[in-house]
Design a protein around this motif. Structure first.
Motif, short mmCIF file in Angstrom:
data_model
loop_
_atom_site.label_atom_id
_atom_site.label_comp_id
_atom_site.label_asym_id
_atom_site.label_seq_id
_atom_site.Cartn_x
_atom_site.Cartn_y
_atom_site.Cartn_z
N ILE A 199 11.17 -12.23 -8.41
CA ILE A 199 11.13 -11.26 -7.69
C ILE A 199 9.84 -11.04 -7.71
N PHE A 200 9.43 -10.41 -8.58
CA PHE A 200 8.07 -10.63 -9.05
C PHE A 200 7.14 -11.30 -7.88
N ILE A 201 7.30 -12.83 -7.95
CA ILE A 201 6.04 -13.52 -7.08
C ILE A 201 6.51 -12.98 -5.10
N ALA A 202 8.23 -12.76 -5.46
CA ALA A 202 8.23 -12.64 -4.06
C ALA A 202 7.45 -11.13 -3.24
N LEU A 203 8.14 -10.15 -4.00
CA LEU A 203 7.57 -9.22 -3.72
C LEU A 203 5.94 -8.48 -4.11
N THR A 204 5.04 -9.39 -4.37
CA THR A 204 3.31 -9.12 -5.53
C THR A 204 3.28 -9.76 -3.75
N PHE A 205 3.56 -11.33 -3.48
CA PHE A 205 3.04 -12.37 -2.14
C PHE A 205 3.00 -11.20 -0.70
N THR A 206 4.06 -10.71 -0.25
CA THR A 206 4.72 -10.17 0.36
C THR A 206 3.96 -8.44 0.51
N SER A 207 3.84 -7.79 -0.30
CA SER A 207 2.58 -7.06 -0.53
C SER A 207 1.89 -6.24 0.65
N PRO A 208 1.31 -5.23 1.23
CA PRO A 208 0.76 -5.10 1.63
C PRO A 208 -0.80 -4.78 0.39
N GLU A 209 -0.98 -4.43 -0.10
CA GLU A 209 -1.58 -4.29 -1.02
C GLU A 209 -1.83 -5.80 -1.76
N ASP A 211 -4.48 -8.86 -1.76
CA ASP A 211 -5.65 -8.89 -1.09
C ASP A 211 -6.69 -10.06 -2.27
N VAL A 212 -6.81 -10.86 -1.24
CA VAL A 212 -7.86 -12.25 -1.45
C VAL A 212 -8.81 -11.83 -2.46
N ASP A 213 -9.79 -10.92 -1.96
CA ASP A 213 -10.67 -10.49 -2.40
C ASP A 213 -10.79 -9.66 -3.87
N LYS A 214 -9.74 -9.80 -4.40
CA LYS A 214 -9.57 -9.19 -5.31
C LYS A 214 -9.49 -10.47 -6.92
N GLY A 285 0.14 -13.37 -7.79
CA GLY A 285 0.35 -11.94 -8.06
C GLY A 285 0.42 -10.41 -8.31
N ALA A 286 0.20 -10.48 -9.74
CA ALA A 286 -0.13 -10.01 -10.32
C ALA A 286 -1.94 -9.19 -10.38
N VAL A 287 -2.55 -10.83 -10.35
CA VAL A 287 -4.58 -9.98 -9.14
C VAL A 287 -4.49 -9.96 -8.31
N GLY A 288 -3.25 -10.43 -7.54
CA GLY A 288 -3.89 -10.06 -6.40
C GLY A 288 -3.60 -8.89 -5.42
N THR A 289 -2.38 -7.75 -5.96
CA THR A 289 -2.26 -6.64 -5.71
C THR A 289 -3.14 -5.58 -6.20
N ILE A 290 -2.90 -6.09 -7.98
CA ILE A 290 -3.72 -3.76 -8.66
C ILE A 290 -4.98 -5.38 -9.35
N GLY A 291 -5.40 -6.03 -8.72
CA GLY A 291 -6.67 -7.34 -9.38
C GLY A 291 -6.93 -7.49 -11.03
N GLY A 292 -7.44 -8.08 -11.57
CA GLY A 292 -7.56 -8.35 -12.98
C GLY A 292 -8.23 -8.31 -13.56
N GLN A 293 -9.42 -8.04 -12.39
CA GLN A 293 -10.79 -8.46 -13.74
C GLN A 293 -11.30 -7.61 -15.14
#
Length: 528
Positions: A199-209, A211-214, A285-293
């Motif tokens: 569920i985590f993977i599905a929600l993060t990959f389909t989230s408008p948040e 962004d590959v730039d992250k 999914g985690a990095v692509g939505t809220i960033g992981g730097q």
């Protein structure tokens, strides 16, 4: 001579022959079993620590750790199919390299299991305080009761991680009085964990948040941060290796597998590849939505995960929502992208699933203690069985107290690193044992033979040593210091009282193993 006491393999196998098991497992069953054992604590609680070490390169770190696990697993499979008895790497070493080196392996495993149980307890505490208390009950646990002095995330200056200490003591008490978990309950918990991550993977990959730039820069600390630094993709791999531990459970099932030469590698490699892909998707999914730097320190080097410096940074408002500052990373990500309810459900899944892992780790640790005691290397009084509960209550109580203390005062990232040091040493020694047995006893029946051992064996040794050297210096130093303590015990007591040294070579299974048939983890663990 230090290496003169080798336990006869025939004596060890005599026990196994009395308990021949029916071959019923196929490749899919083995693979599902492996997935259940591997997916656990590591992915729930170490995502933040891994991101602080490698940034988005956390995904590469999962690949590196997974590759080391695959070659180690193939070595484990051969020796487990030859010596299917209790004691894991300790027993394998005793039969090939002798008592002294077996003692060092068993001593390292005692540390590994205890520290791993502490790490799981700290991970559980994060979900308990964040999801159960804060989100559901509206209670915010005071910082001085929610974290040790150097806890990751939040303000520094905590005094004790009370929830972590309490859960460790509670599980210890349950194990002492003989409470076991059934295979059915364990299967339900595995299903909950896999469903929650899916569920985590599905929600993060389909989230408008998303962004590959992250993902840029992908490797802010590089691939190789340098020996002893614990940063970079390799440094992160050395930490999140903890997320894979448990795969050796599949290798120990070789005796019960149909056509093991074909099905064991399918089960091992298949489950590891599945989990690696799963972990990469979770990290993405985690990095692509809220960033992981990572939060960088002086010289452009990330602050050490679990350090006071990082805790000071995480206390600042601009980092309040950062992935690397969360102690319940996956639930935190979902809350940040607008799925608070689902994030809370994931937190609940971790809340219920993680105590079972603590139970398995504590049980496995006492099993190693018990086997070493039965060999005369530790005082038999340590493994005294309670007349009513039929459990080794003395060693369980001692272990539980140590686990609770570690959970109360140390952050999860540091605990995982220390646990990995012992694990990597044990896996390295298993690879050495397999190669020695091929040379010293080539005619011995092997239900599974490691393919291309000339390559797989050295690759395991190199991979484990390389990851060990990429742990933080403090974590690397714990193992030799612990080993020095072990040498004092060995030469001061164990060598003199050893049954093998006194000419006693019978092999016994722990008596309480018959009393606790429902607890998985005998001879292996489910630390991930």
């Amino acid at each position: 001579m230090l290496l003169d006491r080798v336990k006869p393999l025939d004596a060890i196998l005599a026990t196994a022959k009395k308990k021949a098991l029916k071959r019923t497992l196929g490749p899919i069953q083995l693979m599902l079993f492996g997935i259940g054992c591997i997916i656990g604590t590591g992915i729930f609680v170490l995502t933040a620590a891994g991101a602080q070490k490698a940034g988005p390169g956390l995904m590469l770190a999962f690949v590196i750790a997974g590759l080391v696990c695959i070659v180690a697993a193939l070595c484990y499979a051969e020796i487990a199919s030859m010596i299917p008895v209790a004691g894991s790497a300790y027993t394998y070493s005793y039969a090939t390299m002798g008592e002294f080196l077996a003692w060092t392996v068993g001593w390292a495993l005692i540390l590994e299991y205890a520290i791993a149980a502490s790490a799981v307890s700290v991970g559980w505490s994060g979900y308990f305080a964040g999801t159960i208390l804060n989100e559901f009950l509206g209670i915010e646990l005071p910082q001085w009761l929610a974290a040790g002095p150097l806890a990751l995330g939040g303000e520094p200056g905590g005094f004790i991680n009370l929830p972590a200490m309490v859960i460790a003591l509670l599980v210890t008490w349950l194990l002492m009085i003989g409470t076991s978990e059934s295979a059915r309950v364990n299967a339900v918990l595995v299903a909950i964990k896999v469903a929650a991550l899916t569920i985590f993977i599905a929600l993060t990959f389909t989230s408008p948040e998303f962004d590959v730039d992250k993902f840029n820069p992908f490797l802010p600390a590089g691939v190789f941060g340098g020996f002893g630094t614990g940063v970079g993709a390799v440094g992160a791999a050395a930490t999140i290796f903890f997320a894979y531990v448990g795969f050796d459970a599949v290798s120990t099932a070789a005796e019960e597998t149909k056509n093991p030469q074909r099905n064991v590698p399918i089960g091992l490699v298949g489950s590891l590849l599945f989990c690696t892909l799963f972990y990469i998707l979770v990290a993405a999914g985690a990095v692509g939505t809220i960033g992981g730097q990572p939060i960088m320190g002086p010289g452009g080097i990330p602050f050490p995960a679990g350090s006071e410096e990082l805790a000071l940074q995480c206390a600042m408002p601009q980092y309040a929502a950062a992935l690397v500052c969360s102690d319940e990373a996956l639930a935190h990500v979902l809350r940040q992208i607008g799925f608070s309810g689902v994030g809370n459900m994931l937190g609940i899944a971790a809340f219920f699933a993680l105590p079972s892992v603590i139970l398995v780790l504590l049980f496995a640790q006492t099993r190693i203690f018990f086997v070493m005691s039965r060999d005369g290397l530790l005082p038999e009084g340590l493994s005294k069985v309670h007349p009513k509960w039929n459990t080794p209550y003395v060693v369980t109580a001692i272990t539980g107290a140590i686990v609770a203390a570690g959970a109360a005062f140390f952050p999860v990232g540091q605990l995982a690193d220390i646990a990995n040091a012992g694990t990597l040493y044990a896996f390295l020694m298993v690879a050495v044992a397999v190669m020695l047995l091929r040379r010293s006893d080539p005619g011995r029946k092997r239900d599974f033979r490691t393919p291309a051992l000339w390559l797989v064996g050295p690759a395991t040794i190199f991979g484990c040593a390389f990851l060990f050297l990429n742990l933080p210096t403090e974590a690397m130093l714990v193992l030799p210091v612990w080993s020095l303590i072990g040498l004092v015990v060995y030469f001061g007591y164990s060598r003199r009282h050893s049954h093998l040294g006194r000419g006693i070579v019978e092999v016994h299974e722990p008596e309480y193993a018959e009393v606790e048939p429902g607890i998985p983890g005998v001879g292996h663990h489910e630390a991930s």
